[in-house]
Design a protein around this motif. Sequence first.
Motif, short mmCIF file in Angstrom:
data_model
loop_
_atom_site.label_atom_id
_atom_site.label_comp_id
_atom_site.label_asym_id
_atom_site.label_seq_id
_atom_site.Cartn_x
_atom_site.Cartn_y
_atom_site.Cartn_z
N SER A 285 0.88 -1.09 0.08
CA SER A 285 0.02 0.04 0.13
C SER A 285 0.87 1.26 0.06
N PRO A 286 0.23 2.42 -0.44
CA PRO A 286 1.21 3.69 -0.43
C PRO A 286 1.52 4.02 1.21
N GLN A 287 0.82 3.55 1.84
CA GLN A 287 1.03 3.85 3.40
C GLN A 287 2.21 3.07 3.97
N ALA A 288 2.32 1.80 3.47
CA ALA A 288 3.47 1.08 3.79
C ALA A 288 4.68 1.71 3.20
N ALA A 289 4.40 1.82 1.83
CA ALA A 289 5.60 2.37 1.31
C ALA A 289 6.30 3.61 1.80
N SER A 290 5.45 4.51 2.19
CA SER A 290 5.85 5.99 3.07
C SER A 290 6.49 5.31 4.25
N GLY A 345 29.29 -1.26 14.61
CA GLY A 345 30.16 -2.09 14.96
C GLY A 345 30.22 -3.40 13.82
N LEU A 346 29.48 -3.19 12.66
CA LEU A 346 29.45 -4.48 11.79
C LEU A 346 30.94 -4.34 11.50
N PRO A 347 31.59 -5.80 11.27
CA PRO A 347 32.74 -6.02 10.50
C PRO A 347 32.32 -5.88 9.20
N GLU A 348 33.75 -5.74 8.53
CA GLU A 348 33.52 -5.46 7.04
C GLU A 348 33.34 -6.68 6.42
N GLY A 349 32.21 -6.67 5.48
CA GLY A 349 31.75 -7.98 4.79
C GLY A 349 30.54 -8.55 5.30
N ARG A 350 30.19 -8.00 6.62
CA ARG A 350 29.03 -8.60 7.26
C ARG A 350 27.77 -7.92 6.46
N PRO A 351 26.71 -8.62 6.05
CA PRO A 351 25.66 -7.91 5.49
C PRO A 351 24.87 -6.90 6.66
N ARG A 352 24.39 -6.09 6.00
CA ARG A 352 23.56 -5.06 6.69
C ARG A 352 22.26 -5.65 7.04
N PRO A 353 21.44 -4.83 8.05
CA PRO A 353 20.12 -5.25 8.34
C PRO A 353 19.31 -5.14 7.00
N GLN A 354 18.12 -6.00 6.88
CA GLN A 354 17.41 -5.79 5.76
C GLN A 354 16.49 -4.60 5.69
N SER A 355 16.55 -4.09 4.43
CA SER A 355 15.94 -2.59 4.31
C SER A 355 14.52 -2.57 4.77
N ALA A 356 14.10 -1.39 5.42
CA ALA A 356 12.70 -1.29 5.71
C ALA A 356 11.86 -1.33 4.54
N LEU A 357 12.40 -1.10 3.36
CA LEU A 357 11.44 -1.01 2.22
C LEU A 357 11.19 -2.35 1.65
N SER A 358 11.94 -3.60 2.19
CA SER A 358 11.83 -4.78 1.43
C SER A 358 11.24 -5.63 2.01
N LEU A 359 10.65 -5.12 3.38
CA LEU A 359 10.02 -6.16 4.42
C LEU A 359 8.53 -6.10 4.12
N PRO A 360 7.77 -6.96 4.80
CA PRO A 360 6.38 -7.09 4.48
C PRO A 360 5.62 -5.93 5.01
N ASP A 361 4.46 -5.76 4.73
CA ASP A 361 3.41 -4.48 4.55
C ASP A 361 2.88 -4.66 6.28
N TYR A 362 3.40 -3.49 7.11
CA TYR A 362 2.92 -3.35 8.41
C TYR A 362 2.43 -2.31 8.75
N ALA A 363 2.00 -1.37 7.67
CA ALA A 363 1.30 -0.04 7.88
C ALA A 363 -0.11 -0.25 8.50
#
Length: 363
Positions: A285-290, A345-363
């Motif tokens: 939804s637009p709300q979730a994307a926002s 404190g992330l060591p080099e090469g460790r993946p970042r936390p998943q983007s807020a934009l790519s997670l399920p709809d919580y709006a």
Amino acid sequence: MRNEVAGLGAVARRTAPRIRRQGPGSPRLSVGFILARKFTLCAFANFVDVLRLAADEGDRSRPIMCDWTVLSDTMEAVPSSCGITVQPNERLGDPARFDYIVVVGGLIDEMASLGAAYNRYLQQAAAAGVPLIGICTGAFLLHRAGLLDGYRCCVSWFHPVDFLEQFEGLDPVSDQIFVVDRDRLTCSGGASSAHLAAYLVEKHVGRSEASKSLHIMIIDDALRPENPQPGIPLDLRTQDPMVRRALLIMQHTLDAPLSVTEIARRMGHSKRQIERHFRASLGTSPQAASLGIRLTMACRLLESTDKSVAQIAVECGFCDSSHLNRMFRKRFGTTPQNMRRSLAGLPEGRPRPQSALSLPDYA
């Protein structure tokens, strides 16, 4: 002076579109350029190259179907923002000899105004019905000359706050690549300068010439004015222009999120249309994307600045730090403070936390 300028603008708006008299062999499109001190070279070069490539049937850059002239009051070389200078071709004269006068802006902090001679020249052009174009921050300069009152104008998504601070009462458009409002044309600079020039070439010379220019410049196709500006990088990917434009509006209003109804009103669509396009294009939804955009920006600020959580909450459109904390826990399962420590404190090469934009709809 202001009343006099406003009067000239009113005369120009009442005047029927002017048609430049062309003699045998005259170019179909003639453009005069005024370069501000510390102008943006890329924006100027993109515009000129579209004219140059459309002007000649061969590949010899002859100004046959289009011509272009850099104008000056003093004939002194004009420095661009990158330090490269451009030597003007001739002094200010009769603006009516051109189909358009283009003002190329640049660094805001370096631009007070063009100066009295240039302002008089632009006011003379407006009174004669010559359309005026503002490229990059050229819109700022046109307004300082009193020539954008009552017009919609395009500015970069990066500049609306600066514009509003300096010019109270205007509503600049920062979610389109260029704006055509009667005899004022404005664009955000960069690649959009090429698209605005192609728009003029198509209008005065022909579609094939406009396409040829862009293709030689390795630009796929001409974009229309309503195409959205590229803005803050998004993890959301969509080719739907309606959704892209709505996402950019959301980015531009991070600190004061708009309702879907208000976004739809600004875009000239219905709320249901916007929601349907978001579902079809992004599955959300637009709300979730926002919300996702605001949380992603909050993550970036946590990582790249030392701003407090309360400051970040306000800048990203949350009521307070408690509100941001709740949304963070819901989306990431952690708090902003813990996220900041984790990112730092992330060591080099460790993946970042998943983007807020790519997670399920919580709006």
